[in-house]
Design an enzyme around this catalytic site. Structure first.
Site, PDB file in Angstrom:
ATOM      1  N   PHE A 299       0.703  -1.197  -0.084  1.00  0.00           N
ATOM      2  CA  PHE A 299      -0.203  -0.047  -0.061  1.00  0.00           C
ATOM      3  C   PHE A 299       0.870   1.178   0.069  1.00  0.00           C
ATOM      4  O   PHE A 299       0.430   2.301  -0.110  1.00  0.00           O
ATOM      5  CB  PHE A 299      -0.935  -0.002   1.023  1.00  0.00           C
ATOM      6  CG  PHE A 299      -0.274   0.078   2.609  1.00  0.00           C
ATOM      7  CD1 PHE A 299       0.545   1.001   3.079  1.00  0.00           C
ATOM      8  CD2 PHE A 299      -0.321  -1.432   3.153  1.00  0.00           C
ATOM      9  CE1 PHE A 299       0.887   0.778   4.368  1.00  0.00           C
ATOM     10  CE2 PHE A 299       0.376  -1.416   4.328  1.00  0.00           C
ATOM     11  CZ  PHE A 299       1.028  -0.371   5.031  1.00  0.00           C
TER      12      PHE A 299
ATOM     13  N   ARG B 140      -0.927   8.358  21.174  1.00  0.00           N
ATOM     14  CA  ARG B 140      -1.556   7.454  20.691  1.00  0.00           C
ATOM     15  C   ARG B 140      -2.864   6.591  21.146  1.00  0.00           C
ATOM     16  O   ARG B 140      -3.749   6.163  20.435  1.00  0.00           O
ATOM     17  CB  ARG B 140      -0.489   6.161  20.436  1.00  0.00           C
ATOM     18  CG  ARG B 140       1.228   6.475  19.879  1.00  0.00           C
ATOM     19  CD  ARG B 140       0.794   6.372  18.467  1.00  0.00           C
ATOM     20  NE  ARG B 140       0.804   4.986  18.013  1.00  0.00           N
ATOM     21  CZ  ARG B 140       0.685   4.769  16.868  1.00  0.00           C
ATOM     22  NH1 ARG B 140       0.974   5.625  15.970  1.00  0.00           N
ATOM     23  NH2 ARG B 140       0.594   3.580  16.460  1.00  0.00           N
TER      24      ARG B 140
ATOM     25  N   THR C  89      -4.934   2.070  14.615  1.00  0.00           N
ATOM     26  CA  THR C  89      -4.671   2.330  13.045  1.00  0.00           C
ATOM     27  C   THR C  89      -6.228   2.078  12.471  1.00  0.00           C
ATOM     28  O   THR C  89      -6.578   2.874  11.449  1.00  0.00           O
ATOM     29  CB  THR C  89      -3.745   1.687  12.450  1.00  0.00           C
ATOM     30  OG1 THR C  89      -2.233   1.927  13.438  1.00  0.00           O
ATOM     31  CG2 THR C  89      -3.356   2.165  11.075  1.00  0.00           C
TER      32      THR C  89
ATOM     33  N   ARG D  24     -10.162   8.301  16.207  1.00  0.00           N
ATOM     34  CA  ARG D  24     -10.453   7.538  15.134  1.00  0.00           C
ATOM     35  C   ARG D  24     -11.651   6.744  15.426  1.00  0.00           C
ATOM     36  O   ARG D  24     -12.629   6.544  14.457  1.00  0.00           O
ATOM     37  CB  ARG D  24      -9.258   6.353  14.680  1.00  0.00           C
ATOM     38  CG  ARG D  24      -8.074   7.199  14.190  1.00  0.00           C
ATOM     39  CD  ARG D  24      -7.142   6.189  13.705  1.00  0.00           C
ATOM     40  NE  ARG D  24      -5.863   6.739  13.160  1.00  0.00           N
ATOM     41  CZ  ARG D  24      -4.512   6.250  13.644  1.00  0.00           C
ATOM     42  NH1 ARG D  24      -4.395   5.466  14.497  1.00  0.00           N
ATOM     43  NH2 ARG D  24      -3.792   6.768  13.086  1.00  0.00           N
TER      44      ARG D  24
ATOM     45  N   ASN E  88      -7.753   7.162   8.016  1.00  0.00           N
ATOM     46  CA  ASN E  88      -7.919   7.090   9.375  1.00  0.00           C
ATOM     47  C   ASN E  88      -7.712   8.578   9.913  1.00  0.00           C
ATOM     48  O   ASN E  88      -6.992   8.672  11.110  1.00  0.00           O
ATOM     49  CB  ASN E  88      -7.240   6.019  10.038  1.00  0.00           C
ATOM     50  CG  ASN E  88      -5.618   6.188   9.814  1.00  0.00           C
ATOM     51  OD1 ASN E  88      -5.259   7.257   9.115  1.00  0.00           O
ATOM     52  ND2 ASN E  88      -5.071   5.044  10.290  1.00  0.00           N
TER      53      ASN E  88
ATOM     54  N   HIS F 295      -2.185  10.990  11.995  1.00  0.00           N
ATOM     55  CA  HIS F 295      -0.828  10.107  12.358  1.00  0.00           C
ATOM     56  C   HIS F 295      -0.223  10.766  13.630  1.00  0.00           C
ATOM     57  O   HIS F 295      -0.285  11.867  13.877  1.00  0.00           O
ATOM     58  CB  HIS F 295       0.131  10.325  11.276  1.00  0.00           C
ATOM     59  CG  HIS F 295       1.506   9.963  11.512  1.00  0.00           C
ATOM     60  ND1 HIS F 295       1.953   8.573  11.539  1.00  0.00           N
ATOM     61  CD2 HIS F 295       2.566  10.698  12.434  1.00  0.00           C
ATOM     62  CE1 HIS F 295       3.039   8.578  12.088  1.00  0.00           C
ATOM     63  NE2 HIS F 295       3.512   9.728  12.357  1.00  0.00           N
TER      64      HIS F 295
END
EC number: 2.7.4.6
Length: 152
Positions: free
Chosen positions: A60, A88, A94, A105, A115, A118
């Site tokens: 990807f 995080r 993710t 998310r 999503n 980052h």
């Protein structure tokens, strides 16, 4: 503040296009973290390839780089106690389908390819990513008047 660290957070093109920038900043500010750098940037292919170099052999990779070039990105540096780990957790998994409600998310995403955000996964990654996206003079060091109300 002792044990303070920095993290790199980027709101991806889908997050910018969906007008989620303010909501995301609000969550980090309300948590008590300090914003020390921020810019809206149209990321170059070279910057993105370097940023995602660990993923270069994944199928990807090319699509990810192309997607990240599809619109502006809001690049930020946040500072605070355990900001990498806590950041995080605030982002969620993710894959948004695995993210709990209350996470960024979990609240705003459906598919892994969109999503919206980052976040650095370690202090070492944060240092590298901050160095890629920002010049040292772009990091603003100041004392927040709220600091004594957030930390002992």
């Amino acid at each position: 503040m002792a044990n303070s660290e920095r993290t790199f957070i980027a709101i991806k093109p889908d997050g910018v296009q969906r007008s989620l920038v303010g909501e995301i900043i609000k969550r980090f500010e309300q948590k008590g973290f300090r914003l020390i750098a921020m810019k809206l940037i149209q990321a170059s292919e070279d910057l993105l390839k370097e940023h995602y170099i660990d993923l270069k052999d994944r199928p990807f990779f090319a699509g990810l780089v192309k997607y990240m070039q599809s619109g502006p990105v809001v690049a930020m540096v946040w500072e605070g106690l355990n900001v990498v780990k806590t950041g995080r957790v605030m982002l969620g998994e993710t894959n948004p389908a695995d993210s709990k409600p209350g996470t960024i998310r979990g609240d705003f995403c459906i598919q892994v390819g969109r999503n919206i955000i980052h976040g650095s996964d370690s202090v070492e990654s944060a240092e590298k990513e901050i160095g890629l996206w920002f010049q040292p003079e772009e990091l603003v060091d100041y004392k927040s008047c709220a600091q004594n109300w957030i930390y002992e």
